[in-house]
Design an enzyme around this catalytic site. Structure first.
Site, PDB file in Angstrom:
ATOM      1  N   TYR A   1      51.355  54.105  67.057  1.00 56.32           N
ATOM      2  CA  TYR A   1      51.161  52.715  67.218  1.00 56.32           C
ATOM      3  C   TYR A   1      50.497  52.271  68.389  1.00 56.32           C
ATOM      4  O   TYR A   1      50.765  51.052  69.019  1.00 56.32           O
ATOM      5  CB  TYR A   1      52.453  51.934  66.821  1.00 56.32           C
ATOM      6  CG  TYR A   1      52.683  51.525  65.481  1.00 56.32           C
ATOM      7  CD1 TYR A   1      51.827  50.978  64.457  1.00 56.32           C
ATOM      8  CD2 TYR A   1      53.661  52.064  64.675  1.00 56.32           C
ATOM      9  CE1 TYR A   1      51.945  50.547  63.349  1.00 56.32           C
ATOM     10  CE2 TYR A   1      54.110  51.595  63.531  1.00 56.32           C
ATOM     11  CZ  TYR A   1      53.257  50.961  62.653  1.00 56.32           C
ATOM     12  OH  TYR A   1      53.268  50.860  61.278  1.00 56.32           O
TER      13      TYR A   1
ATOM     14  N   ARG B   1      45.575  48.320  50.882  1.00 55.57           N
ATOM     15  CA  ARG B   1      45.858  47.334  51.789  1.00 55.57           C
ATOM     16  C   ARG B   1      45.948  45.909  50.733  1.00 55.57           C
ATOM     17  O   ARG B   1      47.255  44.946  51.054  1.00 55.57           O
ATOM     18  CB  ARG B   1      44.872  46.712  52.740  1.00 55.57           C
ATOM     19  CG  ARG B   1      44.426  47.921  53.612  1.00 55.57           C
ATOM     20  CD  ARG B   1      45.184  47.907  54.915  1.00 55.57           C
ATOM     21  NE  ARG B   1      45.547  46.860  55.730  1.00 55.57           N
ATOM     22  CZ  ARG B   1      46.088  46.653  56.689  1.00 55.57           C
ATOM     23  NH1 ARG B   1      46.771  47.748  57.306  1.00 55.57           N
ATOM     24  NH2 ARG B   1      46.145  45.500  57.355  1.00 55.57           N
TER      25      ARG B   1
ATOM     26  N   THR C   1      51.030  41.409  56.200  1.00 51.53           N
ATOM     27  CA  THR C   1      51.842  41.820  56.819  1.00 51.53           C
ATOM     28  C   THR C   1      53.313  41.123  57.001  1.00 51.53           C
ATOM     29  O   THR C   1      54.235  41.693  56.996  1.00 51.53           O
ATOM     30  CB  THR C   1      51.303  41.638  58.395  1.00 51.53           C
ATOM     31  OG1 THR C   1      49.950  42.422  58.479  1.00 51.53           O
ATOM     32  CG2 THR C   1      52.157  42.409  59.560  1.00 51.53           C
TER      33      THR C   1
ATOM     34  N   ARG D   1      55.066  44.199  49.747  1.00 51.15           N
ATOM     35  CA  ARG D   1      55.706  43.388  50.732  1.00 51.15           C
ATOM     36  C   ARG D   1      56.190  42.242  50.296  1.00 51.15           C
ATOM     37  O   ARG D   1      57.381  42.009  50.659  1.00 51.15           O
ATOM     38  CB  ARG D   1      54.734  43.130  51.921  1.00 51.15           C
ATOM     39  CG  ARG D   1      54.571  44.530  52.866  1.00 51.15           C
ATOM     40  CD  ARG D   1      53.327  44.199  53.815  1.00 51.15           C
ATOM     41  NE  ARG D   1      53.371  45.509  54.997  1.00 51.15           N
ATOM     42  CZ  ARG D   1      52.144  45.635  55.573  1.00 51.15           C
ATOM     43  NH1 ARG D   1      51.062  44.922  55.605  1.00 51.15           N
ATOM     44  NH2 ARG D   1      52.172  46.273  56.618  1.00 51.15           N
TER      45      ARG D   1
ATOM     46  N   ASN E   1      58.804  45.606  57.282  1.00 49.81           N
ATOM     47  CA  ASN E   1      57.739  45.394  56.321  1.00 49.81           C
ATOM     48  C   ASN E   1      57.398  46.500  55.368  1.00 49.81           C
ATOM     49  O   ASN E   1      56.139  46.374  54.545  1.00 49.81           O
ATOM     50  CB  ASN E   1      56.461  44.301  56.612  1.00 49.81           C
ATOM     51  CG  ASN E   1      55.724  45.227  57.780  1.00 49.81           C
ATOM     52  OD1 ASN E   1      56.043  46.422  57.858  1.00 49.81           O
ATOM     53  ND2 ASN E   1      54.715  44.834  58.079  1.00 49.81           N
TER      54      ASN E   1
ATOM     55  N   HIS F   1      53.265  51.172  55.748  1.00 51.68           N
ATOM     56  CA  HIS F   1      51.987  51.061  56.549  1.00 51.68           C
ATOM     57  C   HIS F   1      50.829  51.503  55.598  1.00 51.68           C
ATOM     58  O   HIS F   1      51.090  52.355  54.795  1.00 51.68           O
ATOM     59  CB  HIS F   1      52.154  51.895  57.616  1.00 51.68           C
ATOM     60  CG  HIS F   1      50.952  52.433  58.354  1.00 51.68           C
ATOM     61  ND1 HIS F   1      50.091  51.481  59.191  1.00 51.68           N
ATOM     62  CD2 HIS F   1      50.000  53.416  58.279  1.00 51.68           C
ATOM     63  CE1 HIS F   1      49.224  51.980  59.507  1.00 51.68           C
ATOM     64  NE2 HIS F   1      48.877  53.306  58.898  1.00 51.68           N
TER      65      HIS F   1
ATOM     66  N   GLU G   1      45.076  59.139  61.686  1.00 49.20           N
ATOM     67  CA  GLU G   1      46.616  58.925  60.852  1.00 49.20           C
ATOM     68  C   GLU G   1      46.880  60.280  59.999  1.00 49.20           C
ATOM     69  O   GLU G   1      47.880  60.733  60.086  1.00 49.20           O
ATOM     70  CB  GLU G   1      46.944  57.912  60.377  1.00 49.20           C
ATOM     71  CG  GLU G   1      46.566  56.732  61.435  1.00 49.20           C
ATOM     72  CD  GLU G   1      46.674  55.266  60.806  1.00 49.20           C
ATOM     73  OE1 GLU G   1      46.479  54.162  61.348  1.00 49.20           O
ATOM     74  OE2 GLU G   1      46.791  55.126  59.390  1.00 49.20           O
TER      75      GLU G   1
END
Ligand code: RTP
Ligand code: MG
Length: 140
Positions: free
Chosen positions: A51, A87, A93, A104, A114, A117, A128
């Site tokens: 992060y 996403r 978020t 979520r 939440n 990721h 990542e």
């Protein structure tokens, strides 16, 4: 549209409530394939690196503490348009703004805790994935 890979984390609030399978069911129902997966306890160093883009934000310390507070499940997801699709499946978020049926909306506790990721672009997905998986751990 080419097959794409994205990086996913099932976060501590979800693993603690035994929601790994429930999250995976939503992922698979959306047509994404879990091509790598492991449960780990993130180190503080790993969470800070992961992060790093948020290190000047007021919530950074809280976010790192949260990510190391319990095990996480790191994953590589594969599918058509996987980055944008995941996403969408994750939802906003802040769960208060997340659409019906998203992970979520169903599971997140708050904007910080939440549940998941997902990478936000092809470049970040590659970085990542490489932070947590070697090539031979990903089986497409
Ligand atoms: P992520 O990176 O975890 O997939 O989430 P995201 O893109 O939807 O959100 P982002 O802006 O990248 O924020 C990363 C994570 O930081 C925590 N956060 N807390 N307390 C707060 O206001 C706040 N804002 C963000 C969340 O865990 C968020 O997912
Ligand atoms: Mg993000």
């Amino acid at each position: 549209m080419a097959l794409e890979r994205t990086f996913s984390i099932i976060k501590p609030d979800a693993t603690e409530r035994n929601l790994t399978g429930a999250v995976n069911a939503v992922i698979e129902a959306a047509g994404l394939r879990i091509v790598a997966q492991k449960r780990i306890r993130m180190t503080r160093q790993q969470a800070e690196t992961f992060y790093a883009v948020h290190k000047e934000r007021p919530f950074f310390g809280e976010l790192v503490d949260f990510m190391i507070s319990a095990p996480v499940v790191v994953q590589v997801l594969e599918g058509e348009n996987a980055i944008a699709k995941y996403r969408e499946v994750m939802g906003a978020t802040n769960p208060a703004n997340a659409a019906e049926g998203t992970i979520r909306k169903q599971f997140a506790k708050s904007v910080g805790e939440n549940s998941v990721h997902g990478s936000d672009a092809a470049e970040t997905a590659a970085v990542e994935i490489a932070q947590f998986f070697s090539g031979n751990e990903i089986v497409g």
